[in-house]
Design a protein around this motif. Structure first.
Motif, PDB file in Angstrom:
ATOM      1  N   ASP A  63       0.654  -1.332  -0.160  1.00 34.47           N
ATOM      2  CA  ASP A  63       0.052   0.052   0.051  1.00 34.47           C
ATOM      3  C   ASP A  63       0.777   1.253  -0.072  1.00 34.47           C
ATOM      4  O   ASP A  63       0.492   2.269  -0.702  1.00 34.47           O
ATOM      5  N   VAL A  64       1.751   1.140   0.669  1.00 31.30           N
ATOM      6  CA  VAL A  64       2.853   2.600   0.661  1.00 31.30           C
ATOM      7  C   VAL A  64       3.981   2.223  -0.241  1.00 31.30           C
ATOM      8  O   VAL A  64       4.434   2.983  -1.052  1.00 31.30           O
ATOM      9  N   ALA A  65       4.564   0.829  -0.280  1.00 36.30           N
ATOM     10  CA  ALA A  65       5.702   0.661  -1.073  1.00 36.30           C
ATOM     11  C   ALA A  65       7.047   1.435  -0.846  1.00 36.30           C
ATOM     12  O   ALA A  65       7.250   2.021   0.109  1.00 36.30           O
ATOM     13  N   CYS A  66       7.473   2.143  -2.037  1.00 32.16           N
ATOM     14  CA  CYS A  66       8.331   2.844  -1.957  1.00 32.16           C
ATOM     15  C   CYS A  66       8.001   4.369  -2.073  1.00 32.16           C
ATOM     16  O   CYS A  66       8.547   5.348  -2.099  1.00 32.16           O
ATOM     17  N   ASP A  67       6.504   4.388  -2.115  1.00 27.77           N
ATOM     18  CA  ASP A  67       5.725   5.492  -2.279  1.00 27.77           C
ATOM     19  C   ASP A  67       6.123   6.554  -3.379  1.00 27.77           C
ATOM     20  O   ASP A  67       6.171   7.896  -3.199  1.00 27.77           O
ATOM     21  N   SER A  68       6.281   6.076  -4.354  1.00 31.50           N
ATOM     22  CA  SER A  68       6.814   6.845  -5.711  1.00 31.50           C
ATOM     23  C   SER A  68       5.744   7.774  -6.008  1.00 31.50           C
ATOM     24  O   SER A  68       5.882   8.775  -6.812  1.00 31.50           O
ATOM     25  N   TYR A  69       4.524   7.259  -5.850  1.00 28.51           N
ATOM     26  CA  TYR A  69       3.339   8.050  -6.173  1.00 28.51           C
ATOM     27  C   TYR A  69       3.361   9.400  -5.522  1.00 28.51           C
ATOM     28  O   TYR A  69       2.768  10.358  -6.486  1.00 28.51           O
ATOM     29  N   HIS A  70       3.872   9.659  -4.473  1.00 27.54           N
ATOM     30  CA  HIS A  70       3.757  10.807  -3.839  1.00 27.54           C
ATOM     31  C   HIS A  70       5.267  11.667  -3.975  1.00 27.54           C
ATOM     32  O   HIS A  70       5.545  12.762  -3.954  1.00 27.54           O
ATOM     33  N   LEU A  71       6.425  10.645  -4.269  1.00 24.95           N
ATOM     34  CA  LEU A  71       7.588  10.997  -4.081  1.00 24.95           C
ATOM     35  C   LEU A  71       8.407  11.278  -5.442  1.00 24.95           C
ATOM     36  O   LEU A  71       9.591  11.417  -5.623  1.00 24.95           O
ATOM     37  N   TYR A  72       7.573  11.260  -6.620  1.00 22.70           N
ATOM     38  CA  TYR A  72       8.097  11.104  -7.733  1.00 22.70           C
ATOM     39  C   TYR A  72       8.980  12.372  -8.304  1.00 22.70           C
ATOM     40  O   TYR A  72       9.854  12.183  -9.006  1.00 22.70           O
ATOM     41  N   PRO A  73       8.686  13.253  -7.734  1.00 22.67           N
ATOM     42  CA  PRO A  73       9.681  14.574  -7.989  1.00 22.67           C
ATOM     43  C   PRO A  73      11.008  14.317  -7.479  1.00 22.67           C
ATOM     44  O   PRO A  73      11.966  14.814  -8.303  1.00 22.67           O
ATOM     45  N   GLU A  74      11.161  13.677  -6.315  1.00 23.45           N
ATOM     46  CA  GLU A  74      12.421  13.429  -5.972  1.00 23.45           C
ATOM     47  C   GLU A  74      13.161  12.361  -6.550  1.00 23.45           C
ATOM     48  O   GLU A  74      14.378  12.505  -6.768  1.00 23.45           O
ATOM     49  N   ASP A  75      12.461  11.115  -6.972  1.00 21.96           N
ATOM     50  CA  ASP A  75      12.854  10.314  -7.837  1.00 21.96           C
ATOM     51  C   ASP A  75      13.349  10.858  -9.096  1.00 21.96           C
ATOM     52  O   ASP A  75      14.453  10.277  -9.709  1.00 21.96           O
ATOM     53  N   ILE A  76      12.588  11.806  -9.954  1.00 24.96           N
ATOM     54  CA  ILE A  76      13.156  12.509 -11.185  1.00 24.96           C
ATOM     55  C   ILE A  76      14.378  13.000 -10.864  1.00 24.96           C
ATOM     56  O   ILE A  76      15.224  12.992 -11.763  1.00 24.96           O
ATOM     57  N   ALA A  77      14.332  13.799  -9.689  1.00 27.60           N
ATOM     58  CA  ALA A  77      15.486  14.591  -9.634  1.00 27.60           C
ATOM     59  C   ALA A  77      16.835  13.686  -9.394  1.00 27.60           C
ATOM     60  O   ALA A  77      18.043  14.063  -9.948  1.00 27.60           O
ATOM     61  N   ILE A  78      16.583  12.512  -8.626  1.00 27.29           N
ATOM     62  CA  ILE A  78      17.844  11.547  -8.645  1.00 27.29           C
ATOM     63  C   ILE A  78      18.100  10.952  -9.959  1.00 27.29           C
ATOM     64  O   ILE A  78      19.403  11.125 -10.226  1.00 27.29           O
ATOM     65  N   LEU A  79      17.208  10.659 -10.731  1.00 29.90           N
ATOM     66  CA  LEU A  79      17.361  10.098 -12.303  1.00 29.90           C
ATOM     67  C   LEU A  79      18.263  11.273 -12.958  1.00 29.90           C
ATOM     68  O   LEU A  79      19.109  10.839 -13.671  1.00 29.90           O
ATOM     69  N   LYS A  80      17.778  12.555 -12.900  1.00 30.21           N
ATOM     70  CA  LYS A  80      18.672  13.460 -13.226  1.00 30.21           C
ATOM     71  C   LYS A  80      20.081  13.559 -12.966  1.00 30.21           C
ATOM     72  O   LYS A  80      20.836  14.030 -14.035  1.00 30.21           O
ATOM     73  N   ASP A  81      20.243  13.455 -11.606  1.00 26.77           N
ATOM     74  CA  ASP A  81      21.527  13.462 -11.088  1.00 26.77           C
ATOM     75  C   ASP A  81      22.447  12.501 -11.663  1.00 26.77           C
ATOM     76  O   ASP A  81      23.612  12.579 -11.795  1.00 26.77           O
ATOM     77  N   LEU A  82      21.710  11.254 -11.827  1.00 20.88           N
ATOM     78  CA  LEU A  82      22.445  10.223 -12.560  1.00 20.88           C
ATOM     79  C   LEU A  82      22.783  10.300 -13.805  1.00 20.88           C
ATOM     80  O   LEU A  82      23.500   9.523 -14.599  1.00 20.88           O
ATOM     81  N   GLY A  83      22.427  11.206 -14.501  1.00 23.63           N
ATOM     82  CA  GLY A  83      22.279  11.567 -15.896  1.00 23.63           C
ATOM     83  C   GLY A  83      21.554  10.729 -16.896  1.00 23.63           C
ATOM     84  O   GLY A  83      21.766  10.635 -18.207  1.00 23.63           O
ATOM     85  N   LEU A  84      20.619  10.037 -16.125  1.00 22.75           N
ATOM     86  CA  LEU A  84      19.574   9.254 -16.961  1.00 22.75           C
ATOM     87  C   LEU A  84      18.639  10.229 -17.659  1.00 22.75           C
ATOM     88  O   LEU A  84      18.209  11.362 -17.391  1.00 22.75           O
ATOM     89  N   LYS A  85      18.137  10.002 -19.076  1.00 21.95           N
ATOM     90  CA  LYS A  85      17.173  10.601 -20.011  1.00 21.95           C
ATOM     91  C   LYS A  85      15.963  10.165 -20.239  1.00 21.95           C
ATOM     92  O   LYS A  85      15.177  10.827 -20.792  1.00 21.95           O
ATOM     93  N   ALA A  86      15.615   9.059 -19.888  1.00 20.55           N
ATOM     94  CA  ALA A  86      14.301   8.344 -19.860  1.00 20.55           C
ATOM     95  C   ALA A  86      13.991   7.493 -18.739  1.00 20.55           C
ATOM     96  O   ALA A  86      14.729   7.181 -17.917  1.00 20.55           O
TER      97      ALA A  86
END
Length: 95
Positions: A63-86
């Motif tokens: 029901d909570v899992a990693c909570d990406s549903y609410h934390l997606y802006p932080e997840d996207i920031a991490i992906l950008k920091d890693l240099g990922l484009k997709a």
């Protein structure tokens, strides 16, 4: 569009990727997303299975899992920091 396996074989020989190659990440909804009952999303097959007591020994759910549903802006920031484009999130519901 050239299949990824062709890129992989040719890039392994050269140890480089084509300039237009996109490195990215993906996630699976049940293990990652959480928020199974918010905003009219609908339950996934695994949500239904886990909420039916007795299927999982300790009756845990995602029901909570990693909570990406609410934390997606932080997840996207991490992906950008890693240099990922997709990024792709797969979410399949019963409805």
């Amino acid at each position: 569009m050239i299949p990824l396996c062709v890129y992989y074989i040719s890039c392994q020989a050269n140890k480089e990727f084509p300039p237009d190659f996109l490195f990215g990440a993906a996630s699976s909804a049940f293990q990652y997303e959480g928020a199974w009952n918010e905003d009219g999303k609908g339950a996934s097959i695994w949500d239904v299975f886990n909420h039916d007591c007795g299927h999982i020994d300790d009756n845990t759910t995602a029901d909570v899992a990693c909570d990406s549903y609410h934390l997606y802006p932080e997840d996207i920031a991490i992906l950008k920091d890693l240099g990922l484009k997709a990024y792709r999130q797969v979410s399949i519901s019963l409805t």
